[in-house]
Design a protein around this motif. Structure first.
Motif, PDB file in Angstrom:
ATOM      1  N   THR A   1      10.987   3.661   0.002  1.00 56.74           N
ATOM      2  CA  THR A   1      10.705   4.586  -1.084  1.00 56.74           C
ATOM      3  C   THR A   1      11.656   4.263  -2.224  1.00 56.74           C
ATOM      4  O   THR A   1      12.829   3.967  -1.999  1.00 56.74           O
ATOM      5  N   ASP A   2      11.133   4.275  -3.425  1.00 55.28           N
ATOM      6  CA  ASP A   2      11.958   4.005  -4.596  1.00 55.28           C
ATOM      7  C   ASP A   2      12.561   5.279  -5.164  1.00 55.28           C
ATOM      8  O   ASP A   2      13.452   5.233  -5.988  1.00 55.28           O
ATOM      9  N   ASP A   3      12.059   6.431  -4.717  1.00 58.61           N
ATOM     10  CA  ASP A   3      12.510   7.721  -5.239  1.00 58.61           C
ATOM     11  C   ASP A   3      12.796   8.654  -4.074  1.00 58.61           C
ATOM     12  O   ASP A   3      11.872   9.151  -3.426  1.00 58.61           O
TER      13      ASP A   3
ATOM     14  N   THR B   1       9.331  13.893   5.781  1.00 58.61           N
ATOM     15  CA  THR B   1       7.995  13.621   5.271  1.00 58.61           C
ATOM     16  C   THR B   1       8.089  13.143   3.828  1.00 58.61           C
ATOM     17  O   THR B   1       8.973  13.570   3.081  1.00 58.61           O
ATOM     18  N   GLY B   2       7.212  12.237   3.451  1.00 61.09           N
ATOM     19  CA  GLY B   2       7.220  11.758   2.075  1.00 61.09           C
ATOM     20  C   GLY B   2       6.324  10.557   1.872  1.00 61.09           C
ATOM     21  O   GLY B   2       5.630  10.101   2.773  1.00 61.09           O
ATOM     22  N   ARG B   3       6.361  10.074   0.652  1.00 60.52           N
ATOM     23  CA  ARG B   3       5.570   8.904   0.281  1.00 60.52           C
ATOM     24  C   ARG B   3       6.454   7.667   0.320  1.00 60.52           C
ATOM     25  O   ARG B   3       7.636   7.732   0.010  1.00 60.52           O
ATOM     26  N   ALA B   4       5.844   6.562   0.705  1.00 62.24           N
ATOM     27  CA  ALA B   4       6.555   5.287   0.760  1.00 62.24           C
ATOM     28  C   ALA B   4       5.567   4.173   0.419  1.00 62.24           C
ATOM     29  O   ALA B   4       4.368   4.420   0.258  1.00 62.24           O
TER      30      ALA B   4
ATOM     31  N   CYS C   1       0.842  -1.198   0.000  1.00 65.88           N
ATOM     32  CA  CYS C   1       0.000   0.000   0.000  1.00 65.88           C
ATOM     33  C   CYS C   1       0.878   1.249   0.000  1.00 65.88           C
ATOM     34  O   CYS C   1       1.826   1.329   0.774  1.00 65.88           O
ATOM     35  N   PRO C   2       0.574   2.239  -0.846  1.00 63.68           N
ATOM     36  CA  PRO C   2       1.300   3.504  -0.748  1.00 63.68           C
ATOM     37  C   PRO C   2       0.824   4.291   0.474  1.00 63.68           C
ATOM     38  O   PRO C   2      -0.383   4.322   0.756  1.00 63.68           O
ATOM     39  N   ILE C   3       1.754   4.886   1.221  1.00 64.34           N
ATOM     40  CA  ILE C   3       1.384   5.665   2.403  1.00 64.34           C
ATOM     41  C   ILE C   3       2.105   7.008   2.384  1.00 64.34           C
ATOM     42  O   ILE C   3       3.130   7.167   1.733  1.00 64.34           O
TER      43      ILE C   3
END
Length: 122
Positions: A96-98, A72-75, A51-53
């Motif tokens: 995180t891939d980026d 802070t960021g998306r993972a 799931c993206p969070i």
């Protein structure tokens, strides 16, 4: 085998994700360890696997000054663990891939104030 070194760190984490029907879910926990690309979070609130969070980590000041760092960021959730012996101690791993999706910002506040504010910032 892990590509990055993991560092043991107990830091507050606030995370959220979107479920079925665009419903938003939110949880809080404590990191067990972190790396440059991910973390393992101990929590009672578990997002689903893969799931993206949205994730906020609050890092304590290392200098004794009243500044904290907020990452802070998306993972993406890559592993969910439900140990059978202590069902209240659960956790999940994120990556995180980026690295461009991660932001780092200083916060000037007492730790208790910063935690309350971060939990409502979403």
């Amino acid at each position: 085998m892990r590509k990055e070194i993991r560092y043991r760190l107990d830091a507050p984490a606030v995370f959220s994700w979107e479920g079925a029907g665009h419903k938003r879910f939110q949880g809080e926990g404590i990191t067990r360890d972190v790396s440059i690309q991910g973390a393992f979070i101990l929590t009672a609130t578990m997002p689903p696997p893969d799931c993206p969070i949205q994730l906020d980590l609050l890092l304590p000041s290392l200098t004794g000054v009243k500044f904290m760092m907020r990452i802070t960021g998306r993972a993406r959730v890559i592993r969910v663990e439900h140990p059978s012996t202590n069902i209240w101690i659960r956790g999940f791993a994120v990556v995180t891939d980026d690295l461009n999706q991660w932001g780092l910002m200083p916060m000037q506040a007492e730790p208790e104030v910063a935690l309350v504010g971060a939990g409502r910032a979403h």
